[in-house]
Design a protein around this motif. Structure first.
Motif, PDB file in Angstrom:
ATOM      1  N   TYR A  44      57.014  16.150 -72.263  1.00 13.28           N
ATOM      2  CA  TYR A  44      56.613  16.671 -71.168  1.00 13.28           C
ATOM      3  C   TYR A  44      56.812  15.619 -69.802  1.00 13.28           C
ATOM      4  O   TYR A  44      56.881  14.118 -70.254  1.00 13.28           O
ATOM      5  N   LEU A  49      51.264  21.221 -67.941  1.00 10.62           N
ATOM      6  CA  LEU A  49      52.032  21.957 -68.544  1.00 10.62           C
ATOM      7  C   LEU A  49      52.008  22.279 -69.765  1.00 10.62           C
ATOM      8  O   LEU A  49      52.351  23.295 -70.330  1.00 10.62           O
ATOM      9  N   THR A  52      50.211  25.442 -71.798  1.00 10.69           N
ATOM     10  CA  THR A  52      50.837  26.732 -71.867  1.00 10.69           C
ATOM     11  C   THR A  52      51.456  26.755 -73.063  1.00 10.69           C
ATOM     12  O   THR A  52      51.505  27.745 -73.713  1.00 10.69           O
ATOM     13  N   LEU A  53      52.231  25.724 -73.603  1.00  9.30           N
ATOM     14  CA  LEU A  53      52.818  25.433 -74.821  1.00  9.30           C
ATOM     15  C   LEU A  53      52.175  25.431 -75.982  1.00  9.30           C
ATOM     16  O   LEU A  53      52.212  25.740 -77.182  1.00  9.30           O
ATOM     17  N   CYS A 252      58.808  20.489 -72.431  1.00  3.82           N
ATOM     18  CA  CYS A 252      58.007  21.402 -71.855  1.00  3.82           C
ATOM     19  C   CYS A 252      58.303  21.387 -70.441  1.00  3.82           C
ATOM     20  O   CYS A 252      57.320  20.505 -70.197  1.00  3.82           O
ATOM     21  N   ASP A 254      59.695  23.801 -66.777  1.00  4.89           N
ATOM     22  CA  ASP A 254      60.204  25.080 -66.260  1.00  4.89           C
ATOM     23  C   ASP A 254      61.679  25.011 -66.447  1.00  4.89           C
ATOM     24  O   ASP A 254      62.365  23.903 -65.961  1.00  4.89           O
ATOM     25  N   LEU A 258      59.658  26.492 -70.649  1.00  2.00           N
ATOM     26  CA  LEU A 258      58.642  27.229 -69.809  1.00  2.00           C
ATOM     27  C   LEU A 258      59.368  27.992 -68.967  1.00  2.00           C
ATOM     28  O   LEU A 258      60.608  27.618 -68.442  1.00  2.00           O
ATOM     29  N   SER A 259      58.882  28.979 -68.212  1.00  2.00           N
ATOM     30  CA  SER A 259      59.579  29.881 -67.361  1.00  2.00           C
ATOM     31  C   SER A 259      58.498  30.307 -66.264  1.00  2.00           C
ATOM     32  O   SER A 259      57.744  31.022 -66.681  1.00  2.00           O
ATOM     33  N   SER A 261      55.023  30.080 -64.869  1.00  2.00           N
ATOM     34  CA  SER A 261      53.633  29.801 -65.588  1.00  2.00           C
ATOM     35  C   SER A 261      53.686  30.211 -66.890  1.00  2.00           C
ATOM     36  O   SER A 261      52.677  29.839 -67.332  1.00  2.00           O
ATOM     37  N   LEU A 263      55.792  31.329 -70.919  1.00  2.77           N
ATOM     38  CA  LEU A 263      56.788  30.729 -71.597  1.00  2.77           C
ATOM     39  C   LEU A 263      58.147  31.409 -71.620  1.00  2.77           C
ATOM     40  O   LEU A 263      58.410  32.557 -71.160  1.00  2.77           O
ATOM     41  N   SER A 264      59.213  30.694 -71.942  1.00  8.27           N
ATOM     42  CA  SER A 264      60.588  31.348 -71.860  1.00  8.27           C
ATOM     43  C   SER A 264      60.877  31.803 -73.099  1.00  8.27           C
ATOM     44  O   SER A 264      59.841  31.849 -74.049  1.00  8.27           O
ATOM     45  N   GLY A 267      60.628  29.120 -75.471  1.00  8.83           N
ATOM     46  CA  GLY A 267      59.391  28.560 -75.446  1.00  8.83           C
ATOM     47  C   GLY A 267      58.591  29.530 -76.461  1.00  8.83           C
ATOM     48  O   GLY A 267      57.590  29.076 -77.233  1.00  8.83           O
TER      49      GLY A 267
END
Length: 272
Positions: A44, A49, A52-53, A252, A254, A258-259, A261, A263-264, A267
């Motif tokens: 990261y 962030l 979120t993960l 980790c 966007d 991540l996408s 706020s 997860l993609s 992700g």
């Protein structure tokens, strides 16, 4: 850290994706793991962030190509500091002592020293610097080797790692770190198998894959179904490899795992 992509037939430099942070002196604490240990980590640039993960506890450790956490990580996520390269030497001793006093248990070596755009050291130069800056802490933390690319050449990739290990037999290293960028799960598995065999040859306890991703997932436009399918194949395989202790997919942030706020697509697979 600046990321570069590697084709199976050679080396392909790409656009800089992330850079080592500036010298923020706040947040010098380390985190001890309190959740069930897993191999999966977060690479990261923004500590906020990582939550979120790591919501479901699947992420147990994290690093940011730096010796500062750059924010507060979730309490269950262990921060692992890195001495990126020569540009960080001047602040290293004070920073790492603070982290060790806070419970730091691993230290990562230089970032892609086999790349001229990264730590840029020959294997022999790196051995001298490693012995000077990292080896003194071998009785306080487990030491991880410099992280090499999957490039090919006389002093590149795993050949660089072998040369370094030959020159650094007295450095107190416990683990080998490697990076991979490529186009297929089969190529990734073959590279990791070569890395773990090299680690075993030098009696290293662990192998860490601290960066890996498909070349097609490095555009920064969002994790794709292709990368999710790739992760669906390689994550169970990595978890089954007893020689692989830790790994972190790139990255980790966007546009990657991540996408916005959340997860993609990739992700979601990484966090499952």
């Amino acid at each position: 850290m600046v990321s570069f992509k590697y084709l199976s037939t050679g080396l392909l430099a790409a656009t800089a994706l992330a850079a080592p942070h500036g010298h923020a002196h706040q947040h010098l604490h380390a985190h001890k793991r309190t959740a069930t240990s897993t191999k999966r980590g977060a690479a990261y640039n923004d500590a906020s962030l990582v939550q979120t993960l790591s919501t479901n506890g699947i992420v147990s450790w994290a690093y940011d190509w730096n010796m500062y956490t750059m924010g507060n990580l979730p309490s269950e996520v262990e921060f692992v500091p890195m001495l990126w390269g020569a540009k960080m030497f001047s602040e290293w001793f004070a920073a790492i002592q603070t982290l060790l006093d806070s419970g730091c248990s691993y230290i990562l070596g230089f970032n892609e020293p086999d790349m001229s755009s990264q730590a840029a050291m020959s294997s022999s130069e790196a051995a001298g610097y490693y012995r000077q800056y990292i080896t003194p802490y071998s009785d306080k933390a487990k030491l991880v080797s410099p992280a090499v690319t999957n490039g090919v050449g006389d002093d590149m990739g795993l050949t660089w790692a072998r040369n370094f290990l030959d020159a650094c037999t007295d450095c107190g290293i416990s683990a080998l770190a490697v990076h991979w960028y490529g186009d297929s799960a089969d190529d990734f598995k073959a590279f990791v198998n070569k890395a773990t065999a090299l680690a075993a040859e030098y009696s290293l306890e662990e192998t860490w894959v601290t960066e890996f991703a498909l070349n097609s997932d490095l555009s920064g436009t969002g994790g794709t179904q292709t990368s999710a399918d790739f992760l669906g194949e390689v994550l169970p395989w990595l978890d089954e490899q007893t020689a692989v202790s830790r790994y972190a997919y790139f990255m980790c942030a966007d546009g990657y795992l991540l996408s916005g706020s959340g997860l993609s697509v990739s992700g979601e697979k990484y966090a499952s």
